[in-house]
Design an enzyme around this catalytic site. Structure first.
Site, short mmCIF file in Angstrom:
data_model
loop_
_atom_site.label_atom_id
_atom_site.label_comp_id
_atom_site.label_asym_id
_atom_site.label_seq_id
_atom_site.Cartn_x
_atom_site.Cartn_y
_atom_site.Cartn_z
CG HIS A 82 31.36 34.83 47.94
ND1 HIS A 82 32.11 35.95 47.65
CD2 HIS A 82 31.92 33.82 47.26
CE1 HIS A 82 33.08 35.61 46.82
NE2 HIS A 82 32.99 34.31 46.57
CG ASP A 161 41.53 35.27 47.51
OD1 ASP A 161 41.66 34.03 47.45
OD2 ASP A 161 40.69 35.89 46.86
NE ARG A 168 42.32 28.15 44.55
CZ ARG A 168 41.12 28.64 44.91
NH1 ARG A 168 41.03 29.85 45.42
NH2 ARG A 168 40.05 27.92 44.78
CB SER A 183 39.58 31.63 48.13
OG SER A 183 39.16 32.62 47.23
CE LYS A 187 37.51 36.07 47.86
NZ LYS A 187 37.65 35.57 46.49
N1 URA Z 1 35.10 32.10 44.72
C1 URA Z 1 36.14 32.61 45.42
O1 URA Z 1 36.13 33.76 45.82
N2 URA Z 1 37.18 31.80 45.64
C2 URA Z 1 37.21 30.53 45.23
O2 URA Z 1 38.17 29.86 45.50
C3 URA Z 1 36.12 30.00 44.51
C4 URA Z 1 35.07 30.82 44.27
#
Ligand code: URA
Length: 433
Positions: A82, A161, A168, A183, A187
């Site tokens: 990620h 989220d 956001r 966030s 996930k």
């Molecule tokens: N990527 C995400 O999944 N969430 C965030 O808040 C910022 C980047």
């Protein structure tokens, strides 16, 4: 419990209890808390922050707000990667096939564009036929068959989220360590992989502008990952310069293919080798140095590109567009931005470049907006390059001609020139585990 009191408490910089955080996340998920109150609490969190304990409670409440993916039927350890978000960051499209070509089972769940940064799902959807909405059983089948699958975060994973992310994006509350940590990690925890490689971006194009903040974010995510039993590594990488030469969805797919075909070296290639090697190292326990060599071989031999095609084909995509990227839809207008002075480019405001790409149509201004996959920017000169007056700095691509003039002005104002060649900054600042 009452959401108005919770908002007031955070507004007054007080610590929320686990029960208050769980109440908030439940209310966001079931819709009983309206967007305006959610937005108010997000802004209070943005301004006043959260303690580690609050961030961990928020992350776990968000992870429990939806389904948890059970990857136990994948034949081997699974890895996810990620990025915290950047400009021109198409590393998933390259690092995932590299890791999968080496034998790492990669279960990749991605998001859409957020703020000035692009989203992998939007990029993947530029490939005709490619589906990022795949049921869990099929997701696992594809991983077992090809070694990897790249899907969108389903609405059932960390359900809260999805709503918070979209809010956001349109309330300027993205750049917050507890909100980004919760966030991403909610996930990652809900999506079930055993191992996680985080690419924490740092610089003008990242949500974290300073090395201090990037380290804090990386450490917060590592702590929560370990608390949940994950084998996790975080790379802190440079986002003061857009990654690679292309920004925008179809353009980034074209560039990813070039890198996987071994036709483009440089920052993007180097970072993808490092990410792919770290992903494989976590699942195989082989030393990182050996994994780096294997990652280079996977690209040079063409195996990584073949792997991308296998994954794309398994997800319904038409691989003829990867074999011949000139078939991909291009924008109606292409405009060259010419330099108005001579000198070295000493810096590029990367966030502004992301905004220009959005203005051209590659991202969203409102959460309901649709995007123009073919829109974006080709950077012809990057930081450190010498430029003559009248030379092409960039090419802007769009289907909306009216956006060109303002985009050009904004692009030019993002570039700073100097008489002296600037010092080269590292691509990878540190690797933490
Ligand atoms: N990527 C995400 O999944 N969430 C965030 O808040 C910022 C980047």
């Amino acid at each position: 419990m009452n959401i108005i009191e919770i908002i007031a408490k955070k507004r007054d910089n007080k610590e929320l209890t686990k029960e208050e955080i769980t109440f908030f996340v439940k209310g966001v998920t079931d819709g009983s808390i309206p967007d305006y109150q959610t937005a108010a609490l997000l802004m209070a969190i943005f301004l006043n922050g959260m303690t580690d304990r609050e961030t961990a409670d928020l992350t776990l409440a968000m992870a429990d707000s939806g389904e948890r993916v059970d990857l136990s039927s994948v034949n081997g350890l699974t890895v996810d990667k990620h990025s915290t978000g950047g400009v021109g960051d198409k590393t998933t499209l390259i690092a995932v096939p590299i890791a999968a070509a080496l034998g790492a089972h990669t279960a990749k769940m991605s998001g859409r564009a957020l703020g000035h940064t692009g989203g992998t799902v939007d990029k993947l959807e530029s490939i005709p036929g490619f589906s990022t909405a795949i049921e869990p059983d099929r997701f696992i089948d594809i991983i077992n068959k090809t070694g990897a699958a790249m899907i969108g975060q389903s609405k059932d994973i960390a359900a809260a989220d999805k709503k918070l992310y979209a809010l956001r994006d349109v309330t300027s509350t993205v750049e917050s360590i507890p909100l980004i940590t919760s966030s991403i990690m909610s996930k990652k925890i809900a999506s079930g992989s055993d191992c996680i490689v985080l690419d924490v971006k740092c610089g003008s194009g990242a949500f974290m502008k300073t090395s201090d903040d990037a380290q804090k974010l990386a450490q917060a995510m590592l702590r929560i990952g370990k608390m949940c039993g994950k084998n996790i590594t975080a790379l802190i990488t440079n986002m003061d310069i857009p990654l690679g030469n292309m920004v925008g969805n179809t353009l980034e797919v074209i560039e990813a293919v070039k890198v996987l075909k071994g036709e483009q070296k440089g920052d993007l290639y180097d970072l993808c080798i490092e990410l792919g090697a770290n992903m494989y190292s976590l699942t195989s326990s082989k030393p990182l140095e050996e994994c780096r060599t294997l990652a280079v071989e996977a690209v040079e031999s063409g195996r990584a590109f073949e792997k991308l095609k296998e994954i794309v084909s398994a997800q319904g995509g038409d691989v003829s567009y990867l074999d011949d990227t000139s078939k991909l839809e291009r924008s109606r207008y292409c405009f060259e931005v010419l330099s108005e002075c001579e000198g070295y480019i000493s810096s590029i405001n990367c966030e502004a470049v992301g905004h220009v790409s959005n203005m051209l149509g590659a991202g969203r201004q409102k959460k309901e907006d649709t995007i123009d996959h073919s829109a974006g920017i080709e950077l012809c000169k990057k930081t450190g390059s010498h430029v003559n007056k009248g030379e092409v700095l960039a090419r802007l691509y769009t289907n909306n001609k009216e956006k060109l003039e303002a985009s050009q002005e904004k692009y030019l104002s993002a570039i700073v020139f100097s008489d002296k060649q600037p010092e080269c900054e590292p691509l990878i600042y540190m690797i933490l585990n």
